[in-house]
Scaffold this motif. Structure first.
Motif, PDB file in Angstrom:
ATOM      1  N   THR A   1       0.958  -1.257   0.036  1.00 62.30           N
ATOM      2  CA  THR A   1      -0.125   0.091   0.041  1.00 62.30           C
ATOM      3  C   THR A   1       0.847   1.310  -0.012  1.00 62.30           C
ATOM      4  OG1 THR A   1      -1.938  -1.168   0.906  1.00 62.30           O
ATOM      5  CG2 THR A   1      -1.662   1.232   1.398  1.00 62.30           C
ATOM      6  N   ARG A   2       1.904   1.296   0.701  1.00 64.27           N
ATOM      7  CA  ARG A   2       2.658   2.436   1.066  1.00 64.27           C
ATOM      8  C   ARG A   2       3.592   2.528  -0.280  1.00 64.27           C
ATOM      9  NH1 ARG A   2       7.732   3.600   1.864  1.00 64.27           N
ATOM     10  NH2 ARG A   2       8.334   1.313   2.406  1.00 64.27           N
ATOM     11  N   SER A   3       4.357   1.685  -0.511  1.00 67.31           N
ATOM     12  CA  SER A   3       5.264   1.776  -1.525  1.00 67.31           C
ATOM     13  C   SER A   3       4.839   1.831  -3.137  1.00 67.31           C
ATOM     14  CB  SER A   3       6.547   0.656  -1.519  1.00 67.31           C
ATOM     15  OG  SER A   3       6.087  -0.422  -1.686  1.00 67.31           O
ATOM     16  N   VAL A   4       3.868   0.727  -3.417  1.00 65.44           N
ATOM     17  CA  VAL A   4       3.458   0.858  -4.772  1.00 65.44           C
ATOM     18  C   VAL A   4       2.056   1.636  -4.853  1.00 65.44           C
ATOM     19  CG1 VAL A   4       2.398  -0.793  -6.108  1.00 65.44           C
ATOM     20  CG2 VAL A   4       4.325  -1.262  -5.043  1.00 65.44           C
ATOM     21  N   LEU A   5       1.023   1.441  -4.312  1.00 66.73           N
ATOM     22  CA  LEU A   5      -0.422   2.226  -4.207  1.00 66.73           C
ATOM     23  C   LEU A   5      -0.252   3.464  -4.021  1.00 66.73           C
ATOM     24  CD1 LEU A   5      -3.112  -0.458  -2.973  1.00 66.73           C
ATOM     25  CD2 LEU A   5      -1.855  -0.169  -5.207  1.00 66.73           C
ATOM     26  N   LEU A   6       0.795   4.199  -3.353  1.00 67.58           N
ATOM     27  CA  LEU A   6       0.760   5.494  -2.669  1.00 67.58           C
ATOM     28  C   LEU A   6       1.945   5.995  -3.370  1.00 67.58           C
ATOM     29  CD1 LEU A   6      -0.628   5.291   0.722  1.00 67.58           C
ATOM     30  CD2 LEU A   6      -1.566   5.944  -1.212  1.00 67.58           C
ATOM     31  N   ASP A   7       3.174   5.652  -3.040  1.00 67.91           N
ATOM     32  CA  ASP A   7       4.403   6.410  -3.325  1.00 67.91           C
ATOM     33  C   ASP A   7       4.809   6.177  -4.690  1.00 67.91           C
ATOM     34  OD1 ASP A   7       4.514   7.033  -0.572  1.00 67.91           O
ATOM     35  OD2 ASP A   7       6.430   5.782   0.032  1.00 67.91           O
ATOM     36  N   LYS A   8       4.311   5.245  -5.374  1.00 71.90           N
ATOM     37  CA  LYS A   8       4.733   4.957  -6.551  1.00 71.90           C
ATOM     38  C   LYS A   8       3.775   5.836  -7.627  1.00 71.90           C
ATOM     39  CE  LYS A   8       5.753   1.399 -10.053  1.00 71.90           C
ATOM     40  NZ  LYS A   8       6.178   0.000 -10.363  1.00 71.90           N
ATOM     41  N   ARG A   9       2.499   5.610  -7.190  1.00 67.76           N
ATOM     42  CA  ARG A   9       1.398   6.386  -7.932  1.00 67.76           C
ATOM     43  C   ARG A   9       1.299   7.936  -7.693  1.00 67.76           C
ATOM     44  NH1 ARG A   9      -3.608   3.476  -6.169  1.00 67.76           N
ATOM     45  NH2 ARG A   9      -4.887   4.250  -8.040  1.00 67.76           N
ATOM     46  N   ASN A  10       1.511   8.439  -6.703  1.00 65.40           N
ATOM     47  CA  ASN A  10       1.425   9.716  -6.437  1.00 65.40           C
ATOM     48  C   ASN A  10       2.247  10.998  -7.277  1.00 65.40           C
ATOM     49  OD1 ASN A  10      -0.447   9.018  -4.363  1.00 65.40           O
ATOM     50  ND2 ASN A  10       0.668   9.780  -2.537  1.00 65.40           N
ATOM     51  N   PRO A  11       3.475  10.673  -7.656  1.00 62.74           N
ATOM     52  CA  PRO A  11       4.320  11.504  -8.536  1.00 62.74           C
ATOM     53  C   PRO A  11       3.468  11.517  -9.839  1.00 62.74           C
ATOM     54  CG  PRO A  11       5.491  10.173  -7.061  1.00 62.74           C
ATOM     55  CD  PRO A  11       4.246   9.617  -6.731  1.00 62.74           C
ATOM     56  N   GLU A  12       3.327  10.324 -10.274  1.00 61.77           N
ATOM     57  CA  GLU A  12       2.504  10.226 -11.670  1.00 61.77           C
ATOM     58  C   GLU A  12       1.137  10.997 -11.646  1.00 61.77           C
ATOM     59  OE1 GLU A  12       3.807   9.371 -14.460  1.00 61.77           O
ATOM     60  OE2 GLU A  12       5.439   8.973 -13.407  1.00 61.77           O
ATOM     61  N   MET A  13       0.239  10.937 -10.501  1.00 64.29           N
ATOM     62  CA  MET A  13      -0.821  11.603 -10.475  1.00 64.29           C
ATOM     63  C   MET A  13      -0.476  13.060 -10.617  1.00 64.29           C
ATOM     64  SD  MET A  13      -3.272   9.616  -7.775  1.00 64.29           S
ATOM     65  CE  MET A  13      -4.130   8.048  -8.364  1.00 64.29           C
ATOM     66  N   ALA A  14       0.546  13.528  -9.667  1.00 62.42           N
ATOM     67  CA  ALA A  14       0.971  15.035  -9.512  1.00 62.42           C
ATOM     68  C   ALA A  14       1.346  15.541 -11.105  1.00 62.42           C
ATOM     69  CB  ALA A  14       1.924  15.115  -8.899  1.00 62.42           C
ATOM     70  N   ASN A  15       2.123  14.544 -11.855  1.00 69.93           N
ATOM     71  CA  ASN A  15       2.097  15.142 -13.060  1.00 69.93           C
ATOM     72  C   ASN A  15       0.858  15.501 -14.178  1.00 69.93           C
ATOM     73  OD1 ASN A  15       4.796  14.860 -12.876  1.00 69.93           O
ATOM     74  ND2 ASN A  15       5.202  12.802 -13.654  1.00 69.93           N
ATOM     75  N   LYS A  16       0.102  14.432 -13.791  1.00 69.24           N
ATOM     76  CA  LYS A  16      -1.187  14.732 -14.494  1.00 69.24           C
ATOM     77  C   LYS A  16      -1.879  16.057 -14.141  1.00 69.24           C
ATOM     78  CE  LYS A  16      -1.177  10.748 -16.953  1.00 69.24           C
ATOM     79  NZ  LYS A  16      -1.887   9.727 -16.553  1.00 69.24           N
ATOM     80  N   ILE A  17      -1.820  16.018 -12.864  1.00 68.78           N
ATOM     81  CA  ILE A  17      -2.563  17.561 -12.468  1.00 68.78           C
ATOM     82  C   ILE A  17      -1.809  18.816 -13.008  1.00 68.78           C
ATOM     83  CG2 ILE A  17      -3.106  18.733 -10.289  1.00 68.78           C
ATOM     84  CD1 ILE A  17      -3.810  15.905  -8.833  1.00 68.78           C
ATOM     85  N   GLU A  18      -0.671  18.633 -13.061  1.00 66.95           N
ATOM     86  CA  GLU A  18      -0.036  19.793 -13.498  1.00 66.95           C
ATOM     87  C   GLU A  18      -0.280  19.765 -15.069  1.00 66.95           C
ATOM     88  OE1 GLU A  18       4.361  20.563 -12.211  1.00 66.95           O
ATOM     89  OE2 GLU A  18       4.444  18.363 -12.388  1.00 66.95           O
TER      90      GLU A  18
END
Length: 269
Positions: A213-230
């Motif tokens: 949950t921490r390393s894959v579902l959150l830490d791995k996805r969050n930067p990519e989600m941030a890119n999309k929001i940018e």
């Protein structure tokens, strides 16, 4: 939790969702509906109305092919525990025989939530999609079913078995529902401290489930989600982004990531 992200006159509202719900959760707070009304576009992790991509990804990442079955991937003790849990849920073993351990675990967690009155059909995404449809808003996905299922399928066999074993144990002693209820309650009360505590505890839990949950579902996805929001902030005057609640909290949550990248981030509640 609702945030307003601004950049050069453009705005993205960032709202934390939970994927199940009850009719009593609606309507949502006026701040949320006003933000959604003002947005030209609704952006979600997935457009959950379209089942075809889910089924295609399920076949590719969630099922064993040919003569391979889950019995070949579980110890005798874990297989016995799985059969016992399936009986408690009135699910014939044959129904899940070709499913991989991770998807069986997720299926049972979803059924446990349904038993306690929480359904995906009453999830926050469904409400947002219905609201947006009535206003003829564009709907955009941040991710895909293919991506999300590939992440689960990236777990090695041994980790998938451990993931299933841990979740079967928590379903058996009620801990699974206790955890889900804590998250749902924190969402319903907009309790930031409770949510931060949930995320802060993940690294301390020495389980396959917490680590994934921490390393894959959150830490791995969050930067990519941030890119999309940018990208939304560069190209759209106003957008409304709804993502799973845990993506919004903690040091590596989306609001902090966007703030670190120089965006104006304001928590509305």
């Amino acid at each position: 939790m609702l945030y307003r992200i601004r950049h050069h006159g453009n705005t993205a509202y960032l709202f934390g969702t939970i994927h199940v719900g009850r009719p009593g959760f609606f309507p949502l707070e006026p701040q949320v509906t006003r933000a959604l009304e003002s947005a030209g576009k609704l952006v979600l992790e997935l457009d959950v109305r379209d089942d075809a991509p889910f089924q295609a990804a399920l076949k590719k990442h969630g099922l064993y092919m040919g003569d391979d079955t889950i019995e070949h991937h579980l110890s005798s003790a874990n297989l016995a525990q799985l059969r016992n849990t399936l009986r408690q849920f009135d699910i014939p073993f044959e129904n899940i025989r070709h499913m991989k351990p991770w998807i069986v675990a997720n299926l049972l967690i979803g059924l446990d939530l349904e038993r306690n009155g929480y359904r995906r059909s009453d999830g926050i995404e469904m409400f947002l999609l219905s609201f947006a449809s009535k206003q003829s808003k564009t709907v955009q996905e941040l991710e895909s079913a293919e991506l999300q299922m590939a992440l689960f399928d990236s777990m090695p066999d041994a980790t998938q078995e451990q993931y299933l074993r841990e979740n079967l144990a928590e379903l058996g002693d009620g801990e699974a529902m206790k955890r889900s209820q804590a998250l749902i309650d924190a969402w319903a009360k907009a309790d930031s401290k409770a949510l931060d505590d949930i995320v802060r505890e993940l690294p301390k839990e020495k389980t396959a489930t917490a680590e994934f949950t921490r390393s894959v579902l959150l830490d791995k996805r969050n930067p990519e989600m941030a890119n999309k929001i940018e990208a939304l902030l560069r190209n759209d005057k106003t957008s409304f982004v709804g993502v799973g609640l845990l993506h919004l909290v903690g040091e590596r949550g989306l609001p902090n990531l966007l703030r670190e990248r120089g965006y104006e981030v304001e928590k509305l509640y």
